[in-house]
Design a protein around this motif. Sequence first.
Motif, mmCIF file in Angstrom:
data_model
loop_
_atom_site.group_PDB
_atom_site.id
_atom_site.type_symbol
_atom_site.label_atom_id
_atom_site.label_comp_id
_atom_site.label_asym_id
_atom_site.label_seq_id
_atom_site.Cartn_x
_atom_site.Cartn_y
_atom_site.Cartn_z
ATOM 1 N N ASP A 65 0.864 -1.178 0.000
ATOM 2 C CA ASP A 65 0.000 0.000 0.000
ATOM 3 C C ASP A 65 0.902 1.230 0.000
ATOM 4 O O ASP A 65 1.669 1.438 0.948
ATOM 5 C CB ASP A 65 -0.877 -0.018 1.253
ATOM 6 C CG ASP A 65 -1.805 1.176 1.378
ATOM 7 O OD1 ASP A 65 -1.551 2.223 0.748
ATOM 8 O OD2 ASP A 65 -2.784 1.065 2.125
ATOM 9 N N PHE A 67 0.315 4.279 0.507
ATOM 10 C CA PHE A 67 -0.027 5.297 1.501
ATOM 11 C C PHE A 67 0.532 4.966 2.878
ATOM 12 O O PHE A 67 0.827 5.865 3.659
ATOM 13 C CB PHE A 67 -1.545 5.495 1.579
ATOM 14 C CG PHE A 67 -2.108 6.171 0.364
ATOM 15 C CD1 PHE A 67 -2.099 7.549 0.251
ATOM 16 C CD2 PHE A 67 -2.621 5.421 -0.679
ATOM 17 C CE1 PHE A 67 -2.608 8.185 -0.877
ATOM 18 C CE2 PHE A 67 -3.136 6.035 -1.812
ATOM 19 C CZ PHE A 67 -3.123 7.419 -1.921
ATOM 20 N N ALA A 88 -9.798 -2.078 -2.462
ATOM 21 C CA ALA A 88 -9.686 -0.996 -1.483
ATOM 22 C C ALA A 88 -8.742 -1.453 -0.382
ATOM 23 O O ALA A 88 -8.913 -2.534 0.183
ATOM 24 C CB ALA A 88 -11.052 -0.651 -0.906
ATOM 25 N N SER A 89 -7.740 -0.651 -0.107
ATOM 26 C CA SER A 89 -6.792 -0.989 0.949
ATOM 27 C C SER A 89 -7.536 -1.221 2.262
ATOM 28 O O SER A 89 -8.428 -0.447 2.619
ATOM 29 C CB SER A 89 -5.785 0.146 1.130
ATOM 30 O OG SER A 89 -4.978 -0.109 2.275
ATOM 31 N N LYS A 93 -8.413 2.643 3.072
ATOM 32 C CA LYS A 93 -9.540 2.473 2.134
ATOM 33 C C LYS A 93 -9.361 3.099 0.747
ATOM 34 O O LYS A 93 -10.312 3.167 -0.011
ATOM 35 C CB LYS A 93 -10.858 2.979 2.742
ATOM 36 C CG LYS A 93 -11.175 2.424 4.111
ATOM 37 C CD LYS A 93 -11.227 0.918 4.130
ATOM 38 C CE LYS A 93 -11.651 0.418 5.505
ATOM 39 N NZ LYS A 93 -10.768 -0.557 6.064
ATOM 40 N N GLN A 94 -8.146 3.564 0.384
ATOM 41 C CA GLN A 94 -7.958 4.036 -0.990
ATOM 42 C C GLN A 94 -8.169 2.868 -1.940
ATOM 43 O O GLN A 94 -7.779 1.743 -1.656
ATOM 44 C CB GLN A 94 -6.554 4.620 -1.198
ATOM 45 C CG GLN A 94 -6.359 5.964 -0.576
ATOM 46 C CD GLN A 94 -5.860 5.864 0.862
ATOM 47 O OE1 GLN A 94 -5.724 4.792 1.413
ATOM 48 N NE2 GLN A 94 -5.585 7.018 1.466
ATOM 49 N N ARG A 95 -8.778 3.168 -3.100
ATOM 50 C CA ARG A 95 -9.097 2.134 -4.084
ATOM 51 C C ARG A 95 -8.079 2.159 -5.225
ATOM 52 O O ARG A 95 -7.740 3.226 -5.733
ATOM 53 C CB ARG A 95 -10.505 2.360 -4.630
ATOM 54 C CG ARG A 95 -11.585 2.291 -3.555
ATOM 55 C CD ARG A 95 -12.916 2.793 -4.044
ATOM 56 N NE ARG A 95 -12.773 4.187 -4.480
ATOM 57 C CZ ARG A 95 -13.562 4.778 -5.370
ATOM 58 N NH1 ARG A 95 -14.570 4.130 -5.910
ATOM 59 N NH2 ARG A 95 -13.370 6.037 -5.717
ATOM 60 N N PHE A 96 -7.638 0.962 -5.631
ATOM 61 C CA PHE A 96 -6.673 0.823 -6.709
ATOM 62 C C PHE A 96 -7.270 -0.015 -7.834
ATOM 63 O O PHE A 96 -7.751 -1.123 -7.596
ATOM 64 C CB PHE A 96 -5.378 0.169 -6.199
ATOM 65 C CG PHE A 96 -4.693 1.006 -5.159
ATOM 66 C CD1 PHE A 96 -3.827 2.024 -5.534
ATOM 67 C CD2 PHE A 96 -4.949 0.809 -3.803
ATOM 68 C CE1 PHE A 96 -3.218 2.821 -4.577
ATOM 69 C CE2 PHE A 96 -4.342 1.595 -2.845
ATOM 70 C CZ PHE A 96 -3.473 2.606 -3.237
ATOM 71 N N CYS A 103 -4.661 4.790 -8.513
ATOM 72 C CA CYS A 103 -5.491 5.029 -7.336
ATOM 73 C C CYS A 103 -6.711 5.813 -7.787
ATOM 74 O O CYS A 103 -6.588 6.868 -8.419
ATOM 75 C CB CYS A 103 -4.713 5.804 -6.280
ATOM 76 S SG CYS A 103 -5.676 6.124 -4.789
ATOM 77 N N ASP A 105 -8.735 7.314 -5.900
ATOM 78 C CA ASP A 105 -9.012 8.378 -4.952
ATOM 79 C C ASP A 105 -7.928 9.452 -4.913
ATOM 80 O O ASP A 105 -8.091 10.457 -4.232
ATOM 81 C CB ASP A 105 -9.196 7.779 -3.548
ATOM 82 C CG ASP A 105 -10.287 6.737 -3.539
ATOM 83 O OD1 ASP A 105 -11.433 7.084 -3.869
ATOM 84 O OD2 ASP A 105 -9.991 5.563 -3.245
ATOM 85 N N ASP A 106 -6.823 9.235 -5.623
ATOM 86 C CA ASP A 106 -5.721 10.199 -5.663
ATOM 87 C C ASP A 106 -4.984 10.003 -6.982
ATOM 88 O O ASP A 106 -4.232 9.036 -7.141
ATOM 89 C CB ASP A 106 -4.785 9.971 -4.485
ATOM 90 C CG ASP A 106 -3.682 11.011 -4.368
ATOM 91 O OD1 ASP A 106 -3.301 11.600 -5.405
ATOM 92 O OD2 ASP A 106 -3.191 11.218 -3.248
ATOM 93 N N SER A 110 -0.179 5.477 -7.668
ATOM 94 C CA SER A 110 -0.526 4.202 -8.309
ATOM 95 C C SER A 110 0.348 3.103 -7.722
ATOM 96 O O SER A 110 1.313 3.374 -7.009
ATOM 97 C CB SER A 110 -0.336 4.275 -9.826
ATOM 98 O OG SER A 110 1.026 4.452 -10.131
#
Length: 119
Positions: A65, A67, A88-89, A93-96, A103, A105-106, A110
């Motif tokens: 992850d 993040f 989702a981590s 909870k960021q989604r890849f 990502c 969400d950001d 990646s």
Amino acid sequence: MTAQTTETAQPTPVVQLADGNGWFTVCELSRLTPGRGVAALLPDGRQVALFLDRAGRAYAIDNRDPFTGAYVLSRGLVGSVEGRPFVASPLLKQRFDLATGACLDDDGVSVPVHAVRAA
């Protein structure tokens, strides 16, 4: 005259990742359950997260992850948005995106994606 039957053993389906010289086997396909991830340790010490969608397509992304630095993406929640599969981590909870590693969400983040096939 008697009829003979010969049964040929079918090879066990496996999941393979690409490397510079071709493909290498990571695990048997039966180890993957649609909607759940599995972590695998590569010969060079890296970890990948393997996923299988309900249509039988396999995906492989780095397990780390970006993040948090934790190797946990294989334990994330799998879903889809607009037909794009993601994980989702389990931590923040960021989604890849499983196909691209982006990502969702950001835009600036990646994870590496690995060429994978189920054969």
